[in-house]
Design an enzyme around this catalytic site. Structure first.
Site, short mmCIF file in Angstrom:
data_model
loop_
_atom_site.label_atom_id
_atom_site.label_comp_id
_atom_site.label_asym_id
_atom_site.label_seq_id
_atom_site.Cartn_x
_atom_site.Cartn_y
_atom_site.Cartn_z
N CYS A 67 0.83 -1.21 0.00
CA CYS A 67 0.00 0.00 0.00
C CYS A 67 0.87 1.26 0.00
O CYS A 67 1.88 1.33 0.69
CB CYS A 67 -0.92 -0.01 1.21
N CYS A 71 0.65 4.59 6.99
CA CYS A 71 0.03 4.40 8.31
C CYS A 71 0.98 3.62 9.23
O CYS A 71 1.38 2.48 8.91
CB CYS A 71 -1.29 3.65 8.16
N CYS A 74 0.41 -0.10 10.30
CA CYS A 74 -0.09 -1.09 9.33
C CYS A 74 0.99 -1.96 8.68
O CYS A 74 1.93 -1.45 8.05
CB CYS A 74 -0.89 -0.38 8.23
N CYS A 111 -16.77 -8.94 5.24
CA CYS A 111 -16.12 -7.67 4.98
C CYS A 111 -14.88 -7.87 4.11
O CYS A 111 -13.99 -8.66 4.46
CB CYS A 111 -15.73 -7.01 6.31
N CYS A 142 -19.80 -5.74 3.53
CA CYS A 142 -19.04 -4.58 3.99
C CYS A 142 -17.76 -4.55 3.16
O CYS A 142 -17.25 -5.60 2.76
CB CYS A 142 -18.71 -4.75 5.47
N CYS A 202 -19.40 2.41 8.74
CA CYS A 202 -18.65 1.67 9.76
C CYS A 202 -17.36 2.45 9.97
O CYS A 202 -16.54 2.55 9.05
CB CYS A 202 -18.36 0.25 9.28
N ARG A 274 -17.87 -2.66 17.95
CA ARG A 274 -17.19 -3.87 17.51
C ARG A 274 -15.85 -4.05 18.21
O ARG A 274 -14.96 -3.22 18.09
CB ARG A 274 -16.98 -3.81 15.99
N1 SAM Z 1 -6.63 0.56 3.14
C1 SAM Z 1 -7.91 0.85 3.64
C2 SAM Z 1 -7.91 1.95 4.67
O1 SAM Z 1 -6.90 2.15 5.34
O2 SAM Z 1 -8.95 2.59 4.82
C3 SAM Z 1 -8.63 -0.37 4.20
C4 SAM Z 1 -7.84 -1.42 4.96
S1 SAM Z 1 -7.06 -0.86 6.48
C5 SAM Z 1 -6.01 -2.22 6.85
C6 SAM Z 1 -8.40 -0.91 7.64
C7 SAM Z 1 -8.12 -0.56 9.07
O3 SAM Z 1 -7.42 -1.62 9.72
C8 SAM Z 1 -7.29 0.65 9.38
O4 SAM Z 1 -7.98 1.85 9.25
C9 SAM Z 1 -6.91 0.40 10.82
O5 SAM Z 1 -7.87 0.98 11.69
C10 SAM Z 1 -6.94 -1.12 10.95
N2 SAM Z 1 -5.60 -1.65 11.22
C11 SAM Z 1 -4.60 -1.81 10.33
N3 SAM Z 1 -3.50 -2.31 10.92
C12 SAM Z 1 -3.81 -2.47 12.23
C13 SAM Z 1 -3.08 -2.94 13.37
N4 SAM Z 1 -1.81 -3.30 13.28
N5 SAM Z 1 -3.71 -2.98 14.56
C14 SAM Z 1 -5.01 -2.60 14.66
N6 SAM Z 1 -5.74 -2.14 13.62
C15 SAM Z 1 -5.15 -2.07 12.43
C1 DTB Z 2 -11.22 -2.55 11.34
O1 DTB Z 2 -11.53 -1.56 12.02
N1 DTB Z 2 -10.38 -3.51 11.74
C2 DTB Z 2 -10.20 -4.50 10.68
C3 DTB Z 2 -11.23 -4.02 9.61
N2 DTB Z 2 -11.69 -2.78 10.13
C4 DTB Z 2 -10.84 -3.93 8.22
C5 DTB Z 2 -8.81 -4.63 10.23
C6 DTB Z 2 -7.83 -5.01 11.33
C7 DTB Z 2 -6.50 -5.22 10.72
C8 DTB Z 2 -5.48 -5.71 11.70
C9 DTB Z 2 -4.14 -5.89 11.07
C10 DTB Z 2 -4.08 -6.92 9.97
O2 DTB Z 2 -4.62 -8.05 10.14
O3 DTB Z 2 -3.45 -6.64 8.95
FE1 SF4 Z 3 -2.78 1.19 3.39
FE2 SF4 Z 3 -2.71 -0.06 5.74
FE3 SF4 Z 3 -3.02 2.58 5.67
FE4 SF4 Z 3 -5.03 0.96 4.80
S1 SF4 Z 3 -4.23 1.12 6.88
S2 SF4 Z 3 -4.26 2.83 3.80
S3 SF4 Z 3 -3.82 -0.73 3.93
S4 SF4 Z 3 -1.21 1.43 4.95
#
Ligand code: SAM
Ligand code: DTB
Ligand code: SF4
Length: 331
Positions: A67, A71, A74, A111, A142, A202, A274
């Protein structure tokens, strides 16, 4: 509290006159004695929901890794070396097979998540087919695909998408410490488009990223003051992934996580709150406290997007122990 039921594919209840919350008021909730906070949360929860019912939602990563956003939490960001590979988008039949398996295991919402800053026109064509196919199975749908423009929200609505997940993640004041490649207003704009197009919202965030109590309260106030507030509010406990800037973040006290759930429940009475990422690292006792605090939805299935989640057997055993049952059973 006065509520009305909004007719939709799956009807949801909403407050008629939403309350506004200052950050200070939300902070005061966080500072209540634990027993008082949980008692208040339970009162609100019982006013609007069966407290023994939990909604089960299964996640599938339809496009993993690589990506372009930075973030800090992530594992899928191309800015961090976490070992998550950049894969191409899943085929439609793989998505349908995963949705059928999730449905057979008892999930009622599916989702689909993608590691995108925003989807391209070509991506949207595939996603629309996926949404239609999952909906045809009779599951709630979702998707979480990053930022959307007006045309894309319209495409998703026309495909029958029930919920769009797009998290605010943290308070406006702390946001810049975590993400630099897009700003808070971008997120609010996408949520506004989703709302205007007529889909359920959501939106939630992550706690345990090093935010102050005021900043944690700031996230909840932002969500609660959206008019209307989201129908679905994921509260994620940071999953610390090796290679991300937040890998060595100190653990959040689990009771502070429970408090966050309770405060979300009190400030957003009719939302599904959630209990999201971080359950694998949580004891059954803390999860039980989260349900007492008003959580009524979990991710169900061994995998979140790239990290683990409790397996189905552990979750079924936990629900049995607590006398809880899935939403779909009594619907
Ligand atoms: N890329 C899209 C976005 O960021 O909107 C959708 C996927 S992103 C992985 C969805 C959500 O996963 C993020 O907004 C974040 O709240 C959650 N997330 C990602 N990595 C995480 C982590 N290590 N621990 C907890 N939540 C995480
Ligand atoms: C949300 O709030 N938590 C989910 C879903 N929306 C998409 C994602 C959690 C991701 C946790 C890190 C991972 O598994 O990569
Ligand atoms: Fe990309 Fe992860 Fe950020 Fe979603 S949360 S925009 S997948 S870097």
């Amino acid at each position: 509290m006065n509520t009305q039921t909004i007719a939709f594919h799956h009807p949801v209840k909403r407050d008629i006159v939403p309350q506004r919350w200052s950050v200070e008021e939300v902070e005061e909730l966080f500072s209540l004695p634990f027993a008082d906070l949980l008692y208040r949360a339970q009162q609100v929860h019982r006013e609007h929901f069966d407290p023994n019912q939990v909604q089960l939602s299964t996640l599938l990563s339809i496009k993993t890794g690589g990506c372009s956003e930075d973030c800090g939490y992530c594992p899928q960001s191309a800015f961090h070396s976490t070992g998550v590979e950049d894969r191409k988008m899943l085929e439609l039949n793989a998505v349908v097979a995963a949705a059928k398996a999730a449905q057979a295991a008892g999930a009622d919402r599916f989702c689909m998540g993608a590691a995108w800053r925003e989807p391209s026109e070509e991506d949207m064509l595939s996603v629309v087919d996926m949404v239609k196919a999952v909906r045809e199975l009779g599951m709630e749908t979702c998707a979480t695909l990053g930022m959307l423009n007006d045309e894309q929200t319209e495409q998703l609505r026309a495909a029958g998408l029930d919920y769009y997940n797009h998290n605010l993640d943290t308070s406006p004041e702390f946001y810049g410490d975590i993400i630099s490649t897009r700003d808070y207003q971008d997120r609010l704009d996408t949520l506004e488009r989703v709302r205007r197009a007529g889909m359920h919202v959501c939106s939630g965030g992550i706690v345990g990223m090093g935010e102050s109590l005021t900043q944690r309260a700031g996230l909840v106030a932002q969500l609660a003051n959206m008019n209307p507030y989201p129908e679905s509010v994921p509260i994620n406990n940071l999953v610390k992934v090796e290679g991300t800037p937040l890998a060595d973040q100190a653990d959040l006290d689990p009771l502070d996580f429970v408090r966050t759930i309770a405060v979300a429940r009190i400030t957003m009475p009719t939302a599904r709150v959630r209990l999201s990422a971080g359950r694998q690292q949580m004891s059954d006792a803390i999860q039980a406290l989260c349900f007492l605090a008003g959580a009524n939805s979990i991710f169900y299935g061994e995998q979140l997007l790239t990290t683990g989640n409790p397996d189905v057997e552990r979750d079924r055993a936990l629900m049995d122990k607590l006398g809880m049952y899935p939403f779909a059973d009594k619907h």
